[in-house]
Design a protein around this motif. Structure first.
Motif, PDB file in Angstrom:
ATOM      1  N   LEU A 167      42.043 109.604   5.585  1.00 53.38           N
ATOM      2  CA  LEU A 167      43.292 109.618   4.834  1.00 53.38           C
ATOM      3  C   LEU A 167      44.371 110.301   5.660  1.00 53.38           C
ATOM      4  N   CYS A 168      45.599 110.092   5.279  1.00 51.97           N
ATOM      5  CA  CYS A 168      46.733 110.723   5.956  1.00 51.97           C
ATOM      6  C   CYS A 168      47.227 111.889   5.111  1.00 51.97           C
ATOM      7  N   ALA A 169      47.607 112.969   5.781  1.00 51.59           N
ATOM      8  CA  ALA A 169      48.136 114.149   5.088  1.00 51.59           C
ATOM      9  C   ALA A 169      49.355 114.671   5.821  1.00 51.59           C
ATOM     10  N   PHE A 170      50.215 115.341   5.097  1.00 57.64           N
ATOM     11  CA  PHE A 170      51.327 116.046   5.726  1.00 57.64           C
ATOM     12  C   PHE A 170      51.399 117.449   5.127  1.00 57.64           C
ATOM     13  N   GLU A 171      51.930 118.364   5.904  1.00 52.23           N
ATOM     14  CA  GLU A 171      51.975 119.762   5.488  1.00 52.23           C
ATOM     15  C   GLU A 171      53.231 120.022   4.681  1.00 52.23           C
ATOM     16  N   VAL A 172      53.087 120.654   3.522  1.00 54.29           N
ATOM     17  CA  VAL A 172      54.222 120.944   2.654  1.00 54.29           C
ATOM     18  C   VAL A 172      54.390 122.460   2.520  1.00 54.29           C
ATOM     19  N   GLU A 173      55.571 122.862   2.108  1.00 56.17           N
ATOM     20  CA  GLU A 173      55.831 124.278   1.870  1.00 56.17           C
ATOM     21  C   GLU A 173      55.038 124.758   0.651  1.00 56.17           C
ATOM     22  N   PRO A 174      54.668 126.043   0.613  1.00 58.70           N
ATOM     23  CA  PRO A 174      53.841 126.538  -0.496  1.00 58.70           C
ATOM     24  C   PRO A 174      54.426 126.250  -1.879  1.00 58.70           C
ATOM     25  N   ASP A 175      55.752 126.334  -2.011  1.00 55.81           N
ATOM     26  CA  ASP A 175      56.341 126.117  -3.330  1.00 55.81           C
ATOM     27  C   ASP A 175      56.423 124.642  -3.719  1.00 55.81           C
ATOM     28  N   LYS A 176      55.960 123.744  -2.835  1.00 53.57           N
ATOM     29  CA  LYS A 176      56.006 122.307  -3.110  1.00 53.57           C
ATOM     30  C   LYS A 176      54.636 121.725  -3.443  1.00 53.57           C
ATOM     31  N   VAL A 177      53.567 122.506  -3.262  1.00 54.13           N
ATOM     32  CA  VAL A 177      52.227 121.938  -3.410  1.00 54.13           C
ATOM     33  C   VAL A 177      51.969 121.417  -4.822  1.00 54.13           C
ATOM     34  N   SER A 178      52.625 121.986  -5.816  1.00 53.02           N
ATOM     35  CA  SER A 178      52.378 121.568  -7.197  1.00 53.02           C
ATOM     36  C   SER A 178      52.912 120.176  -7.497  1.00 53.02           C
ATOM     37  N   SER A 179      53.577 119.556  -6.533  1.00 54.86           N
ATOM     38  CA  SER A 179      54.080 118.192  -6.724  1.00 54.86           C
ATOM     39  C   SER A 179      53.151 117.140  -6.123  1.00 54.86           C
ATOM     40  N   TYR A 180      52.048 117.559  -5.503  1.00 56.88           N
ATOM     41  CA  TYR A 180      51.214 116.626  -4.752  1.00 56.88           C
ATOM     42  C   TYR A 180      49.727 116.806  -5.053  1.00 56.88           C
ATOM     43  N   GLY A 181      48.952 115.834  -4.601  1.00 59.57           N
ATOM     44  CA  GLY A 181      47.523 116.005  -4.495  1.00 59.57           C
ATOM     45  C   GLY A 181      47.238 116.733  -3.196  1.00 59.57           C
ATOM     46  N   VAL A 200      42.699 118.496  -5.015  1.00 60.39           N
ATOM     47  CA  VAL A 200      43.180 119.068  -6.267  1.00 60.39           C
ATOM     48  C   VAL A 200      44.543 118.464  -6.566  1.00 60.39           C
ATOM     49  N   GLU A 201      44.692 117.880  -7.748  1.00 63.35           N
ATOM     50  CA  GLU A 201      45.960 117.260  -8.121  1.00 63.35           C
ATOM     51  C   GLU A 201      46.946 118.310  -8.629  1.00 63.35           C
ATOM     52  N   LYS A 202      48.088 118.399  -7.965  1.00 64.48           N
ATOM     53  CA  LYS A 202      49.215 119.227  -8.384  1.00 64.48           C
ATOM     54  C   LYS A 202      48.800 120.653  -8.754  1.00 64.48           C
ATOM     55  N   PRO A 203      48.195 121.368  -7.831  1.00 64.99           N
ATOM     56  CA  PRO A 203      47.754 122.737  -8.141  1.00 64.99           C
ATOM     57  C   PRO A 203      48.917 123.723  -8.171  1.00 64.99           C
ATOM     58  N   ALA A 204      48.737 124.817  -8.877  1.00 71.95           N
ATOM     59  CA  ALA A 204      49.687 125.925  -8.767  1.00 71.95           C
ATOM     60  C   ALA A 204      49.585 126.476  -7.343  1.00 71.95           C
ATOM     61  N   PRO A 205      50.687 126.965  -6.783  1.00 71.18           N
ATOM     62  CA  PRO A 205      50.652 127.461  -5.399  1.00 71.18           C
ATOM     63  C   PRO A 205      49.517 128.435  -5.128  1.00 71.18           C
TER      64      PRO A 205
END
Length: 302
Positions: A167-181, A200-205
């Protein structure tokens, strides 16, 4: 705007699946008549950009999973002899090249999804389109524009070495992780390749297992279709592709992610679509210089 040209077949996959049955509600009222996938990023529909990415990575066939009312998405990849003849007669060679570009990229066909029952269901609808000898298939989400092209080829290399699914992944900022799997991973001997243990789907940071989010590109072993038949529907009665991947992981199927270090545009909403259009237009030799000057002046006025 130029789309990639077809490249020789790779051993990794021959078919790319593009789920495109959605109603495009965020683009209403335009999508009452025009499928979202045909809306132009400058002068090239998003579906052609995605098809170009698949073709560049070796795909010979595009299976567009869509509803019976949206066959225009696949029709885009058929030739238009009368239009081509008119353009040729009028000496409009640049436009003729653009009209012929999509059909020359890849062979496209349709798989019908009668009901919107999730991404996993959409991918499963394409199984009858595959040949018996295909061991893996690519899935490209048309809302995700991953730049520069080439990540699928990198994913194919990882599958060749590691087997399984990639699968493909990209790195997001900690405050953005709750918008993604977000992937639960461990290191390999390649900094840009991680072994996947879960998602984990849309986890809390604070609960996110990593900062690596899914990027809408999958290279899946043929075993995914058996897994899709064995998972239970989730919320809304939908079959989730990530649940099928999780089932394979639990059964020892190797899954890895390739970290994409480039750009990504979300074509699934008007704001993201506008950013993509501006980004592409700025790189266009015809539109870029004037747009750059206009944008500078416009921003200074606001």
């Amino acid at each position: 705007m130029n789309s990639p040209t077809r490249s020789p077949r790779t051993a990794a996959f021959q078919t790319a699946i593009v789920p495109a049955a959605g109603l495009g509600t965020r683009f209403l009222p335009a999508t009452k008549a025009v499928p979202k996938e045909l809306l132009p990023v400058v002068d090239t529909p998003g579906i052609e950009l995605v098809a170009g990415e698949a073709a560049e990575s070796g795909a010979e066939r595009l299976v567009v999973v869509t509803s019976a009312e949206k066959r225009a998405v696949t029709d885009y990849f058929t030739s238009a002899p009368e239009l081509e003849r008119t353009l040729e007669e009028r000496g409009k060679t640049d436009l003729l090249h653009k009209v012929r570009r999509g059909p020359a990229l890849i062979s496209a066909e349709t798989a019908i999804q009668d009901k919107a029952l999730g991404l996993g269901h959409a991918v499963g609808c394409a199984e009858p389109n595959l040949t018996a000898t295909e061991e893996a298939v690519a899935v490209l989400l048309p809302d995700d524009l991953v730049l520069p092209a080439g990540v699928l080829s990198r994913m194919a290399e990882v599958r060749e070495r590691q087997g399984g699914s990639v699968l493909c992944a990209f790195e997001v900022e900690p405050d953005k992780v709750s918008s993604y799997g977000v992937f639960d991973v461990s290191a390999t001997d390649d900094d840009d390749v991680k072994a996947v243990h879960g998602m984990v789907e849309k986890p809390a940071p604070a609960d996110a297992p990593s900062r690596l989010a899914a990027a809408g590109r999958y290279l899946l072993d043929r075993a995914i279709f058996d897994a899709l038949r064995r998972i239970e529907p989730g919320a809304g009665g939908e079959l989730q592709l990530t649940d099928a991947v999780a089932l394979l992981i639990s059964e020892g199927h190797p899954v890895h992610v390739v970290i994409h270090r480039g750009a990504r545009h979300d074509l699934g909403n008007p704001g993201g679509f506008l950013k993509a259009a501006v980004d592409f237009a700025l790189e266009d030799p015809e539109y870029g210089p004037d747009l750059r000057d206009w944008l500078g002046a416009r921003v200074n006025r606001s």
